[in-house]
Scaffold this motif. Structure first.
Motif, PDB file in Angstrom:
ATOM      1  N   MET A 166       0.466  -1.116   0.463  1.00 25.38           N
ATOM      2  CA  MET A 166      -0.247   0.063  -0.139  1.00 25.38           C
ATOM      3  C   MET A 166       0.693   1.295  -0.111  1.00 25.38           C
ATOM      4  O   MET A 166       0.256   2.469   0.844  1.00 25.38           O
ATOM      5  N   MET A 168       3.810   1.923   0.953  1.00 27.48           N
ATOM      6  CA  MET A 168       4.724   2.289   1.837  1.00 27.48           C
ATOM      7  C   MET A 168       5.716   2.381   2.361  1.00 27.48           C
ATOM      8  O   MET A 168       6.993   1.855   2.416  1.00 27.48           O
ATOM      9  N   GLN A 258      -1.482  -7.562   2.744  1.00 28.44           N
ATOM     10  CA  GLN A 258      -2.428  -6.432   1.565  1.00 28.44           C
ATOM     11  C   GLN A 258      -2.083  -5.411   0.597  1.00 28.44           C
ATOM     12  O   GLN A 258      -0.565  -5.625   0.435  1.00 28.44           O
ATOM     13  N   GLU A 293       2.463  -6.370   6.721  1.00 31.79           N
ATOM     14  CA  GLU A 293       2.962  -5.286   5.742  1.00 31.79           C
ATOM     15  C   GLU A 293       4.512  -5.369   5.276  1.00 31.79           C
ATOM     16  O   GLU A 293       5.580  -4.446   5.278  1.00 31.79           O
ATOM     17  N   ASP A 317       0.503  -1.021  15.103  1.00 33.72           N
ATOM     18  CA  ASP A 317       0.156   0.076  14.561  1.00 33.72           C
ATOM     19  C   ASP A 317       0.099   1.432  15.731  1.00 33.72           C
ATOM     20  O   ASP A 317      -0.529   1.310  16.824  1.00 33.72           O
ATOM     21  N   SER A 333      -3.614  -4.045  12.678  1.00 34.28           N
ATOM     22  CA  SER A 333      -4.311  -4.669  11.884  1.00 34.28           C
ATOM     23  C   SER A 333      -4.998  -5.844  12.064  1.00 34.28           C
ATOM     24  O   SER A 333      -4.249  -6.458  10.884  1.00 34.28           O
ATOM     25  N   PHE A 362     -11.863  -3.677   6.200  1.00 32.18           N
ATOM     26  CA  PHE A 362     -10.960  -3.682   4.801  1.00 32.18           C
ATOM     27  C   PHE A 362     -10.673  -5.044   3.979  1.00 32.18           C
ATOM     28  O   PHE A 362      -9.583  -5.425   3.083  1.00 32.18           O
ATOM     29  N   PHE A 363     -10.689  -6.336   5.262  1.00 27.69           N
ATOM     30  CA  PHE A 363      -9.766  -7.924   4.478  1.00 27.69           C
ATOM     31  C   PHE A 363     -11.716  -8.044   3.755  1.00 27.69           C
ATOM     32  O   PHE A 363     -12.266  -8.978   4.667  1.00 27.69           O
ATOM     33  N   TRP A 419      -9.426  -5.486  16.025  1.00 27.05           N
ATOM     34  CA  TRP A 419      -7.698  -6.211  16.866  1.00 27.05           C
ATOM     35  C   TRP A 419      -7.541  -5.577  17.989  1.00 27.05           C
ATOM     36  O   TRP A 419      -7.785  -5.759  18.393  1.00 27.05           O
ATOM     37  N   ASN A 440       4.836   4.847  10.828  1.00 31.79           N
ATOM     38  CA  ASN A 440       3.208   4.279  11.444  1.00 31.79           C
ATOM     39  C   ASN A 440       3.493   2.973  12.029  1.00 31.79           C
ATOM     40  O   ASN A 440       2.317   3.087  13.010  1.00 31.79           O
ATOM     41  N   HIS A 441       4.547   2.110  12.395  1.00 31.45           N
ATOM     42  CA  HIS A 441       4.778   1.641  12.986  1.00 31.45           C
ATOM     43  C   HIS A 441       5.815   1.101  14.429  1.00 31.45           C
ATOM     44  O   HIS A 441       6.709   2.132  14.200  1.00 31.45           O
TER      45      HIS A 441
END
Ligand SMILES: C[C@H](O)[C@@H](O)[C@@H](O)C(=O)CO
Length: 469
Positions: A166, A168, A258, A293, A317, A333, A362-363, A419, A440-441
């Motif tokens: 996505m 990143m 993802q 991810e 996250d 996530s 989302f999934f 989650w 972000n992580h």
């Protein structure tokens, strides 16, 4: 257990060395005994170093054992050029250790050697005091753990399942840089291999895994997003990845997930949670760091935290900041290692607190997300990030907090309830964190490993950035 080299450096005048040799040797005995008492193997140079020839020859002998860390011991005045020659023959991490005793000028010897090593840019640590004092020994063991982590990275392989998720940028790193800076190679594996091999996992194995999860965790089937068949598909995916880990000799991994797998196959949440866990449905096993991810710098940070602490590592996250409580909701996530639910050696104890919920919108491929609230306790949180191509380790102390079922649920429902959540008080103002943190992580282990991370950074030539410190 680490392998630790030990050399004692002495005075270059034969008549002085003769008089102080027993003193120097007895200080070395004490260091060896303390380290062995802490469970480590000590490789001692056969002779004390009091000539230039002995400096090189004794250091070479110790280096042949490939120690994780080498200690130069200063309990007497030591000619500094011996340290320089010995350091040149010592390829790995180095610590100078001096007792603090007015009878002999050992501390002076350490400072003279340390200054000389600084002049040539040779990285080294320094520890001073009596190793029989637990506080001194602990400061020495910080260096041991850091050296073990750095040594543990070298020659290892990261398995990268799928590519950049996505968009990143922060999840992908330069493989040349990884090999040069950390000694880590990257094996690229297509996610198709997970899909293909999952079909080949024996039906009995998948069924037994599902039944174990149904028995120990709380499974919430909904007939659509989460069915026994989808849960078995997740279990099959876990075994497929385990097989690939064995086949490619992977030391740690990341899975893209993802959007391909999460839209068309199933999520990797069960796979990632149980790879990071010290057990699965077939019994106890070593943890295998796996980043969601396929986040490379996440996985590298996690592997360092694992090598330092020996514990499973949290991947999360940075999902929400509850300003009214000054706490953060670290909610990945779909999975956190289930060990974090109670941090028990008994999987049943952890899984009792775990809920497998149908995956959220989302999934669409479905499967179970691994929900729990992390057990409370002090944490070290960290993340390797890059600034203008240069690595830095951003570190913050904090604590996971537990507010009881009702409040936990009320907080979790404000983000994605299904989650996992780790409600975290961080020792940094939110403004500082949000304006400086480079990803972000974030990743965490129980306990205080700030000093170890600082040493790891020195050894790896990575900038150390303590947030809120
Ligand atoms: C909702 C997205 O699909 C999530 O994957 C996203 O919140 C992330 O986890 C980003 O790291």
């Amino acid at each position: 257990m680490a392998r630790i080299g030990l050399l004692t450096i002495s005075d270059g005048r034969d008549f002085v060395h003769r008089d102080i040799a027993d003193w120097a040797r007895s200080s070395e005995d004490a260091i060896a005994a303390a380290l062995e008492g802490a469970g480590h193997e000590v490789v001692r140079a056969p002779e004390l170093v009091w000539t230039n020839e002995l400096a090189s020859s004794q250091a070479r002998l110790v280096a042949e054992a490939r120690p994780d860390l080498t200690i130069f011991n200063y309990s007497v005045w030591a000619f500094p050029h011996f340290s320089m020659l010995a350091a040149d023959a010592t390829p790995g991490p180095l610590v100078l250790l001096s007792n603090i005793d007015p009878v002999q000028p050992g501390m002076v010897g350490m400072l003279a050697a340390g200054g000389a090593l600084d002049q040539i840019g040779r990285v080294h640590g320094r520890v001073w005091g009596d190793v029989a004092d637990p506080a001194t020994l602990e400061r020495l063991l910080v260096h041991v753990r850091a050296a073990q982590a750095v040594g543990g990275l070298r020659g290892s392989t990261f398995g990268r399942f799928g590519g950049r998720p996505m968009g990143m940028y922060t999840a992908v790193a330069n493989t040349d840089q990884w090999l040069a800076a950390f000694g880590v190679d990257v094996e690229e594996i297509d996610q198709w291999e997970i899909v293909r091999r999952s079909e080949l996992v024996s039906p009995t194995r998948a069924k037994e895994g599902r039944e174990w999860l149904e028995k120990h965790a709380n499974v919430h089937y909904d007939g659509k997003q989460l069915t026994p068949e989808l849960l078995e598909r997740q279990i099959r995916s876990y075994h497929a990845v385990r097989e690939l880990i064995d086949e490619w000799n992977l030391d740690f991994s990341g899975i893209k997930g993802q959007p391909e797998l999460t839209t068309h196959f199933t999520t990797m949440d069960i796979t990632e949670a149980f790879l990071n866990d010290p057990y699965d449905w077939e019994g106890p096993k070593p943890t295998h760091v796996t980043a969601t991810e396929s986040d490379m710098d996440a996985a590298l940070t996690m592997q360092i935290l694992k090598l330092i602490s020996g514990d499973p590592v949290l991947f999360a996250d940075v999902r929400h900041y509850h300003a009214d409580r000054d706490i953060w909701d670290l909610a990945n996530s779909g999975q956190h290692a289930t060990w974090y639910a109670a941090r028990s050696d008994d999987p049943a104890e952890n899984l009792r607190r775990v809920h497998l919920y149908p995956e959220v919108f989302f999934f669409p491929a479905g499967g179970a997300s691994v929900h729990h609230v992390a057990a409370p306790g002090d944490m070290t949180l960290a993340r390797l990030t890059r600034h203008s191509g240069r690595y830095r380790m951003q570190v913050v102390r904090g604590a996971f907090e537990d507010y009881g079922d009702e409040v936990n649920e009320q907080l979790a429902r404000q983000s994605t309830f299904e989650w996992p959540h780790a409600f975290t008080r961080m020792d940094v103002p939110a403004d500082e964190f949000l304006s400086r943190f480079g990803a972000n992580h974030i990743h965490a282990v129980p306990g205080d490993y700030v000093a170890e991370l600082e040493q790891v950074c020195r050894l790896l030539d990575v900038d150390f950035q303590r947030l809120g410190g």
